[in-house]
Design an enzyme around this catalytic site. Structure first.
Site, mmCIF file in Angstrom:
data_model
loop_
_atom_site.group_PDB
_atom_site.id
_atom_site.type_symbol
_atom_site.label_atom_id
_atom_site.label_comp_id
_atom_site.label_asym_id
_atom_site.label_seq_id
_atom_site.Cartn_x
_atom_site.Cartn_y
_atom_site.Cartn_z
ATOM 1 N N ASN A 1 50.741 46.979 45.259
ATOM 2 C CA ASN A 1 50.496 47.700 43.850
ATOM 3 C C ASN A 1 49.845 48.848 44.189
ATOM 4 O OD1 ASN A 1 49.766 48.678 41.411
ATOM 5 N ND2 ASN A 1 48.287 47.178 40.590
ATOM 6 N N LYS B 1 48.942 51.362 42.479
ATOM 7 C CA LYS B 1 48.323 52.054 41.226
ATOM 8 C C LYS B 1 48.485 53.434 41.239
ATOM 9 C CE LYS B 1 44.766 48.382 41.776
ATOM 10 N NZ LYS B 1 43.741 47.896 41.589
ATOM 11 N N HIS C 1 49.061 43.806 33.961
ATOM 12 C CA HIS C 1 47.989 44.093 34.827
ATOM 13 C C HIS C 1 46.532 44.216 34.096
ATOM 14 C CE1 HIS C 1 45.355 45.685 38.016
ATOM 15 N NE2 HIS C 1 46.174 45.294 38.746
ATOM 16 N N GLU D 1 44.220 46.262 34.455
ATOM 17 C CA GLU D 1 44.186 47.338 34.099
ATOM 18 C C GLU D 1 44.689 48.073 32.586
ATOM 19 O OE1 GLU D 1 44.646 49.022 38.104
ATOM 20 O OE2 GLU D 1 42.879 47.986 38.810
ATOM 21 N N GLU E 1 45.217 36.995 38.812
ATOM 22 C CA GLU E 1 43.987 38.142 39.369
ATOM 23 C C GLU E 1 42.797 38.164 38.577
ATOM 24 O OE1 GLU E 1 46.447 41.268 41.364
ATOM 25 O OE2 GLU E 1 46.430 41.927 39.176
ATOM 26 N N GLY F 1 39.540 45.219 43.323
ATOM 27 C CA GLY F 1 39.129 46.255 43.786
ATOM 28 C C GLY F 1 37.647 46.308 44.405
ATOM 29 N N SER G 1 41.391 41.660 45.970
ATOM 30 C CA SER G 1 40.671 42.029 47.473
ATOM 31 C C SER G 1 41.450 41.283 48.461
ATOM 32 C CB SER G 1 39.265 41.852 47.180
ATOM 33 O OG SER G 1 38.717 42.584 46.268
HETATM 34 C C1 PEP Z 1 45.690 44.721 42.091
HETATM 35 O O1 PEP Z 1 45.822 45.793 41.991
HETATM 36 O O2 PEP Z 1 46.454 44.026 41.458
HETATM 37 C C2 PEP Z 1 44.781 44.461 43.173
HETATM 38 C C3 PEP Z 1 44.741 43.056 43.383
HETATM 39 O O3 PEP Z 1 43.814 45.224 43.594
HETATM 40 P P1 PEP Z 1 43.195 44.908 44.998
HETATM 41 O O4 PEP Z 1 43.851 44.333 46.108
HETATM 42 O O5 PEP Z 1 42.594 46.444 45.391
HETATM 43 O O6 PEP Z 1 41.683 44.087 44.625
#
Ligand code: PEP
Length: 245
Positions: free
Chosen positions: A8, A10, A93, A95, A162, A168, A199
């Site tokens: 992803n 973003k 997601h 976000e 998630e 993040g 992460s």
């Molecule tokens: C994500 O954006 O779905 C995500 C898991 O981000 P990160 O790996 O940076 O935590």
């Protein structure tokens, strides 16, 4: 069961950075029995389609609207995604849920529309830190699944667990928590792949791959570097590749 690792990106790359990273990925990541997907920004999809076209990496979007066309200023439809080579689309997601106030009902419409248009939804679920503190993690996940996947033929869905508090932050959820949450999700979705996101990095991918009901990763930050993303794929397939491919 199919295993899958999705990137992803973003809202991070301009088109040149996206093309350069895609080219590095396309030339170094080889087919290894699992599906690899890159979910990029709308404005870059057409260019990336040209790069990934002949290889083993598949293209995904990070969001879509559920209607095909019409007066929906600023939105992108499933037909538009199909036309630029997308096979996958991230839906719900955290976000989108928390910054753009997407609710379960809207997410459900998007999941259904994606499937109707032959796009595979990567359907994201996950509790916030506050919800976990209040011991609501299981009930939140259950509500997100039951509402988001209402009347959906789940055979065509990928689920990504998630936890919002691990996205993040640089610190993934611990193994026991992920194991518990994936085991909780499993009976709702039968044979559907359950990804973990939050992460995931080259230095924790191998350990995380040992979790039983974990069929891949959704990777944000660490997917912005082709070398890191490749290492995550290698670490995962070292554990799950032969057994499940
Ligand atoms: C994500 O954006 O779905 C995500 C898991 O981000 P990160 O790996 O940076 O935590």
């Amino acid at each position: 069961m199919k295993n899958l690792i999705a990137a992803n990106w973003k809202m991070h790359f301009d088109v040149k950075e996206a093309e350069d990273t895609a080219k590095r990925m396309a030339s170094t990541i080889k087919f290894n029995g699992i599906d690899i997907v890159v979910c990029a920004n709308f404005t870059h999809l057409d260019r990336l389609n040209g790069i990934f076209n002949a290889g083993s990496i598949k293209l995904g979007a990070q969001n879509m609207y559920f209607e095909e066309r019409g007066a929906f200023t600023g939105e992108v439809s499933p037909l538009m995604l199909k036309a630029v080579g997308c096979e996958y689309v991230i839906i719900g997601h955290s976000e989108r849920r928390h910054i753009f106030n997407e609710d379960d009902e809207l997410i459900n419409k998007k999941v259904k529309s994606a499937i109707e248009h032959n796009l595979i939804p990567i359907f994201c679920i996950g509790e916030t830190y506050d919800e976990r503190e209040k011991k609501q993690a299981f009930s939140v996940i259950e509500r997100q699944i039951e509402s988001g996947l209402r009347d959906v033929d789940i055979e065509n869905v990928i689920v990504a667990y998630e936890p919002v508090w691990a996205i993040g932050t640089g610190v993934a959820a611990d193994m026991a928590t992920i194991d518990k949450m994936h085991n909780f999700v499993r009976p709702f979705v039968d044979d559907v792949p359950i990804l973990y996101g939050g992460s995931v990095k080259p230095n924790n991918a191998e350990e995380l791959a040992h979790i039983e009901n974990l069929n891949g990763f959704l990777v944000g930050g660490a997917s912005l570097k082709a070398e890191d993303f490749k290492e995550i794929i290698e670490k995962f397939t070292k554990i799950k590749g032969e057994k499940y491919a």
